[in-house]
Motif scaffolding. Structure first.
Motif, short mmCIF file in Angstrom:
data_model
loop_
_atom_site.label_atom_id
_atom_site.label_comp_id
_atom_site.label_asym_id
_atom_site.label_seq_id
_atom_site.Cartn_x
_atom_site.Cartn_y
_atom_site.Cartn_z
N ILE A 1 0.93 -1.23 0.13
CA ILE A 1 -0.21 -0.01 -0.16
C ILE A 1 0.95 1.14 -0.05
CG2 ILE A 1 -1.79 1.28 1.34
CD1 ILE A 1 -2.60 -1.34 2.69
N THR A 2 0.73 2.12 -1.06
CA THR A 2 1.52 3.11 -1.21
C THR A 2 0.80 4.65 -0.81
OG1 THR A 2 3.00 4.29 -2.45
CG2 THR A 2 0.96 3.65 -3.69
N ASP A 3 1.61 5.55 -0.14
CA ASP A 3 0.92 6.90 -0.22
C ASP A 3 1.90 7.68 -1.15
OD1 ASP A 3 -0.88 6.62 1.79
OD2 ASP A 3 0.50 6.75 3.54
N LYS A 4 1.95 9.11 -0.95
CA LYS A 4 2.55 9.90 -2.21
C LYS A 4 4.19 9.65 -1.63
CE LYS A 4 3.24 14.63 -3.70
NZ LYS A 4 2.74 16.02 -3.68
N TYR A 5 4.43 9.68 -0.47
CA TYR A 5 5.92 9.52 -0.20
C TYR A 5 6.00 8.45 0.52
CZ TYR A 5 5.81 14.66 -1.09
OH TYR A 5 5.42 15.78 -1.84
N TRP A 6 5.10 7.67 1.22
CA TRP A 6 5.45 6.29 2.00
C TRP A 6 5.02 5.18 1.62
CZ3 TRP A 6 7.89 9.96 4.37
CH2 TRP A 6 7.48 11.01 4.93
N LEU A 7 5.55 3.89 1.74
CA LEU A 7 5.26 2.64 1.52
C LEU A 7 5.30 1.64 2.42
CD1 LEU A 7 5.03 0.86 -1.27
CD2 LEU A 7 7.33 0.66 -1.27
N THR A 8 4.33 0.78 2.44
CA THR A 8 4.56 -0.67 2.95
C THR A 8 4.62 -1.54 2.10
OG1 THR A 8 2.06 -0.51 3.67
CG2 THR A 8 3.50 0.22 5.22
N ALA A 9 5.27 -2.50 2.12
CA ALA A 9 5.29 -3.61 0.99
C ALA A 9 5.66 -4.97 1.68
CB ALA A 9 6.32 -3.29 -0.08
N LEU A 10 4.97 -5.94 1.12
CA LEU A 10 5.48 -7.36 1.41
C LEU A 10 6.04 -8.03 0.37
CD1 LEU A 10 2.00 -8.45 3.05
CD2 LEU A 10 3.94 -7.63 4.33
N LEU B 1 10.39 -10.51 2.97
CA LEU B 1 11.21 -9.22 3.60
C LEU B 1 9.85 -8.23 3.84
CD1 LEU B 1 13.68 -8.81 0.73
CD2 LEU B 1 13.95 -9.24 3.27
N VAL B 2 9.94 -7.31 4.41
CA VAL B 2 8.90 -6.23 4.86
C VAL B 2 9.66 -4.81 4.51
CG1 VAL B 2 7.32 -5.08 6.31
CG2 VAL B 2 7.66 -7.31 6.40
N PHE B 3 9.21 -4.08 3.61
CA PHE B 3 9.43 -2.25 3.65
C PHE B 3 8.41 -1.59 3.96
CE2 PHE B 3 9.99 1.65 1.62
CZ PHE B 3 11.22 1.90 1.63
N ALA B 4 8.95 -0.72 5.10
CA ALA B 4 7.88 0.34 5.55
C ALA B 4 8.59 1.35 5.89
CB ALA B 4 7.20 -0.43 6.90
N GLY B 5 8.50 2.62 4.88
CA GLY B 5 9.30 3.69 5.39
C GLY B 5 9.06 4.56 4.00
#
Length: 456
Positions: free
Chosen positions: A255-264, A310-314
């Motif tokens: 799920i993405t915002d303009k500047y932030w992202l959480t990804a599996l 992996l998880v990306f959150a930032g």
């Protein structure tokens, strides 16, 4: 001049329309499965949905929040501050220390993840019974895990474990791989006398109060890469048209915002089933979910099996996404930054902008220098356009004379006008054509300035 202005306006409208209706790749069709395989996947999905409904409570009371906050692993790094809740084993709080909400001097840092309330946003991992039955006791949202440390930091991974009392031991080792990137290694050990068939899962939950605004020039919402194709789905479509499902696929979901992202990012080299879901609760909240379900695996007695993801959150820093994409072989991870259908222009422009910033140390000066550089590169085209327009201006008296002579005979007037252009060796389209080439370049520059977090 009026025609030129009208032409430019139409071109701008065409670019926006293309971005809104045609530029986004369509999701890849789900691959066909046998009836038995499809039934099994549906059973696992049903179990995942039941687990999700049970675990996500937007109206949790303050006492529950306080109980969770008292049992947690603190996440600490130069970029983030957060918490890994022992109840449920979730990454349920994350603050971005390098970014503030506003320009005010005392502005608080941006909070990306939070555990509960009308804006609940968290990430969870676990196991589901592959046959859809509940005969095996598995960890859920109420499970309280044990931890071998109370701090998760770079070089200091944390292992959570839980024993179901029936011969199964579950472990989740969480490692901080880099800025905003976590590695989650799930392991199940079977000491019982029976085979156990399980499937790993991970999901992102996000809840909103009220409606979500959507911009034509920018995508915010569910995003992923499905079989090497970027897939962007609007929040609105999930509410109105229902869930999107991708079977036996590869890539990542988030799920993405303009500047932030959480990804599996599921385990590399192993296909998974991806889902995007959304619905409205009775309280009027909008709840969205991005999840993956891994392949079922059989754990025989006295053995163990593991699954790594992996998880990306930032923050969506482009150079960081490029780095992780190359290091961990994450397909099209840089496309999480919405550089649009002019990607082949926007990314080089961004690279040039950051290069200039590295030299002058100021983005304002870098933007000015980049704009001057683009104008210099475009000068031959612009000069050709100016010359053509001056030649057309020189012909205006002759064109006016032709119009006075043949004004009532439009066909004859057109013939005489084209003959005049041929005699004077002037192409009336030569003044506009160079502009057509320049417009996408400057639109790409605008896109870079609008969507990249460096510009924020």
């Amino acid at each position: 001049t009026k025609r030129l202005i009208v032409t430019l306006v139409i071109i701008g409208m065409m670019l926006v329309a293309w971005q809104a209706f045609f530029a986004k790749p369509q999701p890849t069709a789900a691959q066909l499965q046998t009836q038995e395989e499809a039934q099994r996947q549906q059973q696992m999905e049903k179990a995942l949905e039941e687990n999700y409904t049970e675990t996500v409570k937007a109206d949790r009371v303050a006492a529950e929040q306080q109980a969770r906050s008292q049992a947690k692993v603190v996440i600490e790094s130069p970029e983030i501050e957060g918490a890994l809740a022992l109840q449920g084993g979730r990454i349920n709080y994350l603050k971005l220390k390098q970014y503030e909400e506003t320009l005010e001097e005392e502005s608080p840092s941006v909070v990306l993840l939070q555990p509960s309330g009308v804006e609940a946003y968290f990430i969870e991992f676990g196991w589901l019974p592959a046959n859809g039955a509940n005969s095996v006791k598995l960890p859920d949202s109420n499970t309280v895990w044990q931890a071998d440390s109370d701090v998760l930091a770079a070089g200091k991974p944390v292992t959570l474990w839980w024993d179901n009392g029936e011969g199964l031991r579950f472990e989740s080792k969480v490692t901080l791989e880099g800025a905003y990137l976590f590695k989650v290694q799930q392991r199940v050990t079977n000491t019982s006398a029976q085979n156990v068939e399980l499937a790993p899962y991970g999901f992102i939950n996000r809840t909103f109060e009220g409606s979500v605004s959507e911009l034509l020039i920018l995508h915010e919402g569910p995003i992923g890469v499905v079989d090497e194709a970027l897939t962007e789905i609007s929040y609105e479509s999930l509410i109105e048209d229902g869930a999107e499902r991708f079977e036996n696929t590869s890539g990542w979901v988030g799920i993405t915002d303009k500047y932030w992202l959480t990804a599996l990012i599921p385990h590399e080299g192993e296909t998974f089933t991806g889902n995007f879901k959304g619905y409205t609760t009775k309280q009027g909240y909008h709840r969205y979910q991005a999840d993956f379900l891994g392949k079922a695996r059989t754990v025989v007695p006295n053995t163990s099996d593991a699954y790594e993801s992996l998880v990306f959150a930032g923050a969506k820093r482009l150079e960081l996404l490029d780095k992780y994409s190359e290091k961990y072989n994450i397909p099209l991870f840089d496309r999480a930054v919405d550089l649009g259908f002019l990607y082949f222009l926007t990314k080089p422009i961004f690279k040039a902008l950051t290069f200039l910033y590295g030299i002058v140390g100021d983005f304002g000066l870098a933007i000015i220098l980049l704009t001057i550089g683009i104008k210099l590169l475009m000068y031959p085209l612009a000069n050709k356009s100016y010359v053509s327009m001056n030649e057309m201006k020189r012909l205006q008296p002759k064109l006016k004379s032709l119009k006075e002579r043949y004004g009532d005979d439009k066909m004859r007037f057109q013939q005489e006008m084209m003959a005049l252009y041929k005699k004077e060796k002037i192409n009336p389209a030569a003044g506009c054509l160079p502009l057509f080439i320049q417009i996408p370049v400057f639109f790409a520059l605008y896109k870079v300035l609008f969507v990249t977090i460096e510009m924020r």
